[in-house]
Design a protein around this motif. Structure first.
Motif, PDB file in Angstrom:
ATOM      1  N   ARG A   4       0.830  -1.194   0.000  1.00  0.00           N
ATOM      2  CA  ARG A   4       0.000   0.000   0.000  1.00  0.00           C
ATOM      3  C   ARG A   4       0.872   1.254   0.000  1.00  0.00           C
ATOM      4  NH1 ARG A   4      -3.745  -1.341   5.086  1.00  0.00           N
ATOM      5  NH2 ARG A   4      -1.787  -2.368   5.700  1.00  0.00           N
ATOM      6  N   GLU A   5       0.323   2.313  -0.563  1.00  0.00           N
ATOM      7  CA  GLU A   5       1.053   3.577  -0.602  1.00  0.00           C
ATOM      8  C   GLU A   5       1.288   4.081   0.819  1.00  0.00           C
ATOM      9  OE1 GLU A   5       0.716   8.015  -2.690  1.00  0.00           O
ATOM     10  OE2 GLU A   5      -0.923   6.566  -2.842  1.00  0.00           O
ATOM     11  N   ASN A   6       2.503   4.512   1.076  1.00  0.00           N
ATOM     12  CA  ASN A   6       2.899   5.081   2.369  1.00  0.00           C
ATOM     13  C   ASN A   6       2.840   4.088   3.530  1.00  0.00           C
ATOM     14  OD1 ASN A   6       3.299   7.661   1.205  1.00  0.00           O
ATOM     15  ND2 ASN A   6       1.110   8.113   1.395  1.00  0.00           N
ATOM     16  N   SER A   7       2.819   2.797   3.213  1.00  0.00           N
ATOM     17  CA  SER A   7       2.829   1.813   4.301  1.00  0.00           C
ATOM     18  C   SER A   7       4.254   1.617   4.816  1.00  0.00           C
ATOM     19  CB  SER A   7       2.276   0.463   3.825  1.00  0.00           C
ATOM     20  OG  SER A   7       3.191  -0.175   2.946  1.00  0.00           O
ATOM     21  N   VAL A   8       4.358   1.178   6.072  1.00  0.00           N
ATOM     22  CA  VAL A   8       5.644   0.734   6.598  1.00  0.00           C
ATOM     23  C   VAL A   8       5.823  -0.704   6.126  1.00  0.00           C
ATOM     24  CG1 VAL A   8       7.031   0.329   8.656  1.00  0.00           C
ATOM     25  CG2 VAL A   8       5.407   2.233   8.613  1.00  0.00           C
ATOM     26  N   ARG A   9       6.849  -0.926   5.317  1.00  0.00           N
ATOM     27  CA  ARG A   9       7.042  -2.224   4.657  1.00  0.00           C
ATOM     28  C   ARG A   9       7.898  -3.133   5.538  1.00  0.00           C
ATOM     29  NH1 ARG A   9       7.263  -1.149  -1.544  1.00  0.00           N
ATOM     30  NH2 ARG A   9       8.953  -2.682  -1.506  1.00  0.00           N
ATOM     31  N   ASN A  10       7.357  -4.314   5.839  1.00  0.00           N
ATOM     32  CA  ASN A  10       8.030  -5.259   6.733  1.00  0.00           C
ATOM     33  C   ASN A  10       8.201  -6.607   6.057  1.00  0.00           C
ATOM     34  OD1 ASN A  10       7.699  -3.941   9.743  1.00  0.00           O
ATOM     35  ND2 ASN A  10       5.978  -3.429   8.415  1.00  0.00           N
ATOM     36  N   ILE A  11       9.398  -7.158   6.167  1.00  0.00           N
ATOM     37  CA  ILE A  11       9.665  -8.509   5.674  1.00  0.00           C
ATOM     38  C   ILE A  11      10.221  -9.319   6.840  1.00  0.00           C
ATOM     39  CG2 ILE A  11      11.067  -9.921   4.119  1.00  0.00           C
ATOM     40  CD1 ILE A  11      10.994  -7.564   2.137  1.00  0.00           C
TER      41      ILE A  11
END
Length: 296
Positions: free
Chosen positions: A165-172
């Motif tokens: 999603r736009e402006n999401s905090v991306r976690n892997i």
């Protein structure tokens, strides 16, 4: 002679008067003791009321006004080789706790899933927790039926292809008990990470005893995350996951609020330091009074 207001207490504190000299001395001592005891109980009562007020004010301060939610996309990258069966089962058993803590901290989390152990595959693009964890979902059906090469770098590259999603905090979050088998893919992963405008927080639950060149142990902190020992996970899953969840919440909040300190999502997430200090002093004082009362 009875002391006014204390019908059962005589001069010597026992209920019976003695000789004049002894009686006067004991009467004075008994009166002083009684007055001190009453004063102490009155102070204790007032102090309890004060602490109760502070606790109420602190709770209201912490809970007043719901935070706007921080948007976070969390991709689980799980090794499905034969040795990972118990680990997969533990992640499944604790995913509800994980999401519950996210919701409690005003984090709007979506979840996705990459499996590897053999060719990596994005088997669940980002979706709501209800869909991610539903019966019959790819996550619920995940087993340790993989095998072959454990190419963690390529698996993380696959995670980068999901629909964030736009402006999401991306976690892997990568979970494995083996090292990264294909050294040649590491440069390709780094190039993809460098080309990603948004920062990806990478956490790795891995095996420090099988991590050639400390690759995973270096990769996670280099990308805003942390390395966690899967042997600790296996030894005490509940304690491990509690720490892991709390770490993830802090990472997500810190990552977003460092870039957006004035955003509504970052306001009133913790009590003011002064309130915390006052609360600590009050509780310490109440404990001291309680100890004194028990000694008396």
């Amino acid at each position: 002679m009875k002391i006014k207001g204390f019908p059962y207490l005589y001069g010597d504190g026992t209920g019976y008067a003695s000789g004049k000299t002894r009686g006067r001395a004991l009467w004075s001592g008994g009166l002083l003791f009684t007055l001190m005891r009453c004063a102490q109980e009155e102070i204790a009562m007032k102090f309890k009321k004060l602490v109760s007020g502070i606790l109420t004010a602190t709770a209201l301060g912490m809970g007043s006004g719901a935070n706007a939610a921080i948007v976070a996309d969390i991709m689980w990258v799980i090794d499905t080789s034969g040795s990972m069966g118990d680990d997969i089962a533990q992640v499944k058993a604790r995913i509800l706790d994980f999401n519950t803590v996210m919701v409690a901290n005003s984090i709007d989390a979506n979840y996705g899933l990459v499996r590897y152990g053999g060719a990596p595959s994005l088997i669940q693009d980002f979706t709501t927790f209800a869909t991610f964890s539903a019966a019959g979902s790819p996550f619920s059906l995940l087993t340790d039926n993989g095998g072959g090469t454990e190419d963690g770098s390529l698996a993380i590259q696959t995670a980068l292809t999901a629909t964030y999603r736009e402006n999401s905090v991306r976690n892997i979050i990568l979970v494995t008990d083996e090292d990264d088998d294909v050294v040649g893919n590491r440069a390709n992963l780094q190039a993809d990470l460098d080309a990603t405008v948004a920062k990806d927080l990478i956490n790795i639950i891995g095996n420090p005893n099988d991590d050639g060149g400390s690759y995973y142990r270096d990769l996670a902190p280099a990308n805003g995350g942390a390395f966690f020992n899967i042997l600790d996970f296996r030894n005490n899953p509940q304690a491990f996951f509690t720490n892991f969840i709390n770490t993830k919440v802090k990472e997500i909040v810190d990552d977003f609020c460092t870039l957006n300190p004035t955003a509504p999502e970052c306001q009133n997430r913790v009590p003011e330091p002064g309130t915390l200090a006052l609360l600590g002093i009050s509780l310490a004082g109440l404990a001291t009074l309680r100890r004194r009362k028990l000694k008396a």
